[in-house]
Design a protein around this motif. Structure first.
Motif, short mmCIF file in Angstrom:
data_model
loop_
_atom_site.label_atom_id
_atom_site.label_comp_id
_atom_site.label_asym_id
_atom_site.label_seq_id
_atom_site.Cartn_x
_atom_site.Cartn_y
_atom_site.Cartn_z
N GLU A 92 8.35 -8.60 -35.35
CA GLU A 92 7.56 -7.59 -36.43
C GLU A 92 6.33 -7.54 -36.06
OE1 GLU A 92 8.71 -6.61 -40.51
OE2 GLU A 92 7.38 -8.22 -40.90
N LEU A 93 5.56 -6.60 -35.95
CA LEU A 93 4.22 -6.50 -35.75
C LEU A 93 3.28 -6.06 -36.92
CD1 LEU A 93 4.45 -4.63 -32.28
CD2 LEU A 93 4.30 -7.01 -32.52
N SER A 94 2.10 -6.55 -37.13
CA SER A 94 0.91 -6.19 -38.25
C SER A 94 -0.05 -5.60 -37.33
CB SER A 94 0.80 -7.36 -39.02
OG SER A 94 2.06 -7.86 -39.61
N VAL A 95 -0.74 -4.60 -38.12
CA VAL A 95 -1.80 -3.85 -37.69
C VAL A 95 -2.76 -3.55 -38.98
CG1 VAL A 95 -1.00 -2.93 -35.54
CG2 VAL A 95 -0.59 -1.62 -37.73
N ASP A 96 -3.94 -3.53 -38.53
CA ASP A 96 -5.14 -3.44 -39.46
C ASP A 96 -5.50 -1.84 -39.43
OD1 ASP A 96 -6.97 -3.39 -41.48
OD2 ASP A 96 -8.50 -4.66 -40.22
N VAL A 97 -5.00 -1.07 -40.17
CA VAL A 97 -4.85 0.53 -40.04
C VAL A 97 -5.10 0.91 -41.43
CG1 VAL A 97 -3.94 2.69 -39.45
CG2 VAL A 97 -3.75 0.55 -37.79
N ARG A 98 -6.06 1.85 -41.62
CA ARG A 98 -6.25 2.59 -42.75
C ARG A 98 -5.48 3.94 -42.63
NH1 ARG A 98 -11.59 4.53 -45.96
NH2 ARG A 98 -10.60 4.70 -48.01
N ILE A 99 -4.44 4.47 -43.37
CA ILE A 99 -4.01 5.73 -43.22
C ILE A 99 -4.60 6.66 -44.07
CG2 ILE A 99 -1.77 6.60 -43.69
CD1 ILE A 99 -0.09 4.12 -42.83
N ILE A 100 -4.66 7.70 -43.71
CA ILE A 100 -5.21 8.91 -44.32
C ILE A 100 -3.78 9.92 -44.12
CG2 ILE A 100 -6.94 10.74 -44.74
CD1 ILE A 100 -9.02 9.03 -43.81
N ALA A 101 -3.50 10.69 -45.03
CA ALA A 101 -2.55 11.44 -44.89
C ALA A 101 -2.95 12.93 -45.46
CB ALA A 101 -1.10 11.02 -46.02
N ALA A 102 -2.60 13.92 -44.91
CA ALA A 102 -2.94 15.24 -45.22
C ALA A 102 -1.78 16.33 -45.11
CB ALA A 102 -4.16 15.82 -44.22
N THR A 103 -1.63 17.13 -46.07
CA THR A 103 -0.72 18.35 -45.98
C THR A 103 -1.34 19.52 -46.74
OG1 THR A 103 1.55 18.58 -46.66
CG2 THR A 103 0.28 17.39 -48.08
N ASN A 104 -0.56 20.55 -46.49
CA ASN A 104 -1.09 21.92 -47.00
C ASN A 104 0.26 22.23 -48.03
OD1 ASN A 104 0.64 22.79 -44.94
ND2 ASN A 104 -0.20 24.03 -44.17
N ARG A 105 1.36 21.40 -47.99
CA ARG A 105 2.49 21.71 -48.68
C ARG A 105 2.39 20.97 -50.08
NH1 ARG A 105 8.14 20.93 -45.37
NH2 ARG A 105 8.60 22.29 -47.29
N PRO A 106 3.03 21.69 -51.23
CA PRO A 106 2.90 20.93 -52.53
C PRO A 106 4.11 19.58 -52.54
CG PRO A 106 4.08 22.79 -52.53
CD PRO A 106 3.90 22.81 -51.34
N LEU A 107 3.41 18.39 -52.28
CA LEU A 107 4.35 17.15 -52.30
C LEU A 107 4.92 16.93 -53.57
CD1 LEU A 107 2.08 14.64 -50.21
CD2 LEU A 107 3.58 16.20 -49.56
N ASP A 108 4.59 17.33 -54.84
CA ASP A 108 5.23 17.20 -56.12
C ASP A 108 6.61 18.05 -56.04
OD1 ASP A 108 3.82 19.43 -56.04
OD2 ASP A 108 3.06 19.17 -58.10
N GLN A 109 6.41 19.14 -55.12
CA GLN A 109 7.58 20.23 -55.44
C GLN A 109 8.62 19.56 -54.46
OE1 GLN A 109 6.72 24.09 -55.09
NE2 GLN A 109 4.97 24.18 -56.51
N LEU A 110 8.11 19.05 -53.18
CA LEU A 110 8.93 18.56 -52.28
C LEU A 110 9.71 17.23 -52.85
CD1 LEU A 110 6.71 18.76 -48.96
CD2 LEU A 110 8.79 20.08 -49.82
N VAL A 111 9.14 16.49 -53.55
CA VAL A 111 9.75 15.21 -54.40
C VAL A 111 10.93 15.85 -55.03
CG1 VAL A 111 9.54 13.53 -55.96
CG2 VAL A 111 7.93 13.70 -54.06
N ASN A 112 10.66 16.68 -55.99
CA ASN A 112 11.57 17.41 -56.69
C ASN A 112 12.91 17.79 -56.28
OD1 ASN A 112 10.00 16.83 -58.96
ND2 ASN A 112 9.11 18.55 -59.21
N SER A 113 12.96 18.46 -54.91
CA SER A 113 13.71 18.89 -53.99
C SER A 113 14.32 18.09 -53.18
CB SER A 113 13.19 20.25 -53.41
OG SER A 113 12.20 19.77 -52.52
N GLY A 114 13.85 16.65 -53.18
CA GLY A 114 14.53 15.83 -52.49
C GLY A 114 14.21 15.71 -51.12
N LEU A 115 12.97 16.49 -50.58
CA LEU A 115 12.53 16.47 -49.29
C LEU A 115 11.47 15.49 -48.87
CD1 LEU A 115 12.65 20.18 -48.78
CD2 LEU A 115 14.15 18.77 -47.88
N PHE A 116 10.80 14.68 -50.00
CA PHE A 116 10.00 13.90 -49.79
C PHE A 116 10.12 12.63 -50.76
CE2 PHE A 116 5.60 11.76 -49.73
CZ PHE A 116 5.19 12.17 -48.42
N ARG A 117 9.94 11.53 -50.19
CA ARG A 117 10.44 10.27 -51.16
C ARG A 117 9.13 9.99 -52.16
NH1 ARG A 117 13.32 6.04 -48.65
NH2 ARG A 117 12.42 4.60 -50.28
N ALA A 118 9.64 10.00 -53.55
CA ALA A 118 8.88 9.71 -54.62
C ALA A 118 8.08 8.49 -54.53
CB ALA A 118 9.68 9.86 -55.85
#
Length: 528
Positions: free
Chosen positions: A334-360
């Protein structure tokens, strides 16, 4: 007949005469053991009738050429007759499936199937169905092939031969992975070159309150150590904002890696993000490979279009966000890295969560620190400054000098820009490259930008501009006089190239460049 066979040599075509006509005789031993003296020696004998109508000058040569051509093919080839007996197997089958061609000649094609040399006799299916049959074929050595078997008919409509063309798909998958590796290497080199080219600090055009507030939020987020979620319509500058956050953060000295999750095939996304060990799969690099997480160690990783990630990969991303590390494909450590993650999207994630396409749980983990990039229609006051910024860069790139007429700036400011800043930049680049005049006017705009503005070109022609009184002046001279008058007046009134640029709605570098070109003296007033 037997005497003629015994008198001839194996694999050597021999012309013979029989009561029924002239024939070409060729034979070979069925097995290598048959070549030794003893009982039950078996031969495979082939007779070809020589008709005068055939007009074949040299059957021996044609026979040799045909087999040489088939053996030189990179794809495998398997030929059977109408009874299912194997007539020829080319040398490529040795490489593809470890099948010795000599062992198959003269045998029914069902025998190698029973021996487990391949999973299905596609040639027999084509023989039975009397049509072309294409099917996947798996071999014991792990090779997966695409077998296309084509029947060949004689003049009476009977099947004479069936020819199978066998393509190794495993090699195609290997080539796909190599292509992905090459594209990623090119991407990293391009990112390094861009980083060198734009090593100076990124700046936002923020004339109005909306963008000033957005830039303030970006600078606050840069100081926080947690991950960030950037939301916004397509073309609003999410990738630029992520790079701005990186440069303003304590990690500015580390790498900034941007990954478009929607552009990576689902079968490759795990190896691209986390890497793989050597020998992890067919076609893997002998030395293994780092993934994007490993390349972004001590820096920032932007996962653009994160809403396109499959659910299985979302779980692994959450695992890394919780600081629990990851494993490469085929790796045990198992490897560990020191990374800061920035996520970006133009899709409504809250709606994707409700439809089961994105993990809550991933959504709740990301939205702790989220920033919305406003669409361009919500801050139109920045459009003139953005136009001048993009035009200045385009003129430098195309080695030209151009400016916008007031009507064009007004038209751009009223346009809705559904593609946001990206669309605006593309429109400015197009006009800078395609407009012949040094002044970009309304008549130069494409129809979709004019919208419902009838007669605008005619109205623009009636605008009275300084320097147009002399009818003997050329158009270029009139434009230069206009620019000289406007820049001189602005410099005289403000005493500063920066204030003159703000007054004229152009960049300071444009003022300096045009003043030098037009030989306008520039003197900065000393501050008291």
């Amino acid at each position: 007949m037997s005497k003629k066979v015994q008198a001839s040599e194996p694999d050597v075509p021999t012309d013979i005469s029989l009561p029924c006509g002239k024939w070409t005789l060729c034979w070979k031993w069925l097995n290598s053991e048959d070549s030794h003296p003893g009982r039950n020696r078996r031969r495979f004998v082939l007779l070809h009738e020589n008709n005068a109508a055939d007009a074949q000058p040299d059957v021996h040569l044609l026979y040799q050429e045909l087999h040489a051509i088939m053996d030189s093919m990179y794809d495998g080839m398997w030929i059977i007759d109408s009874n299912g007996t194997t007539l020829h197997v080319n040398k490529a089958m040795k490489r593809i499936a470890n099948i010795e061609p000599e062992e198959m000649i003269g045998k029914s094609v069902t025998i190698p199937v029973l021996e487990g040399k391949f999973s299905a006799a596609v040639t027999l299916e084509a023989l039975a169905q009397r049509k072309i049959v294409t099917r996947f074929d798996d071999y014991p050595n792990g090779t997966r092939c695409l077998n296309t078997s084509t029947p060949i008919f004689d003049q009476q409509g009977n099947i004479w031969r069936v020819v199978a063309c066998i393509r190794d798909l495993t090699e195609l998958e290997t080539l796909q992975r190599r292509l992905a590796d090459a594209e990623r290497t090119a991407f990293l080199r391009q990112a390094e070159a861009a980083a060198l080219q734009h090593s100076s600090e990124k700046k936002f055009v923020a004339t109005g309150k909306v963008m000033r507030r957005c830039v303030s939020e970006l600078e606050k987020a840069a100081r926080a150590p947690s991950g960030i979620l950037i939301l916004g319509e397509t073309g609003t500058g999410k990738t630029y904002a992520a790079s701005y956050i990186h440069q303003k953060s304590p990690r500015a000295g580390g790498p900034f890696i941007s990954v478009n999750c929607a552009a990576i095939p689902p079968t490759l996304i795990e190896s691209e993000l986390f890497g793989y060990e050597k020998g992890a799969f067919t076609g893997a690099s002998r030395s293994g490979k780092k993934g994007y997480f490993g390349l972004a160690d001590k820096g920032t990783l932007l996962l653009d279009e994160i809403g396109e990630l499959p659910l299985s990969m979302q779980a692994k991303i959450l695992h890394v966000l919780d600081g629990q590390g990851f494993r490469k494909i085929g790796g045990e450590k198992e490897l560990s890295v020191d990374v800061r993650i920035i996520a970006a999207t133009n899709r409504p994630l809250d709606q994707l969560v409700n439809s089961g396409l994105f993990r809550a749980d991933l959504y709740y983990r990301l939205r702790v620190l989220s920033i919305n990039m406003p669409p361009l229609r919500e801050h139109p006051e920045d459009i003139p400054s953005l136009m001048m910024t993009f035009l200045d860069k385009a003129c430098t790139r195309y080695n030209t000098i151009k400016t916008f007429s007031p009507s064009v700036i007004d038209c751009f400011s009223k346009h809705s820009w559904p593609g946001n800043v990206r669309e605006l930049r593309a429109a400015v680049d197009f006009l800078a490259a395609m407009t012949e005049s040094s002044v970009i006017s309304m008549r130069d705009l494409p129809a979709y930008l004019l919208g419902d503005l009838p007669g605008i070109c005619e109205d623009e022609e009636d605008e009275s501009l300084p320097g147009q009184a002399d009818a003997n002046l050329s158009f270029r001279e009139a434009v230069e006089n206009l620019e000289r008058s406007l820049i001189s007046e602005a410099l005289k009134a403000t005493g500063s190239t920066y204030k003159a640029a703000a007054r004229l709605g152009i960049s300071q570098s444009t003022v300096v460049r045009k003043a030098k070109q037009l030989r306008i003296p520039v003197t900065e007033k000393k501050r008291s």
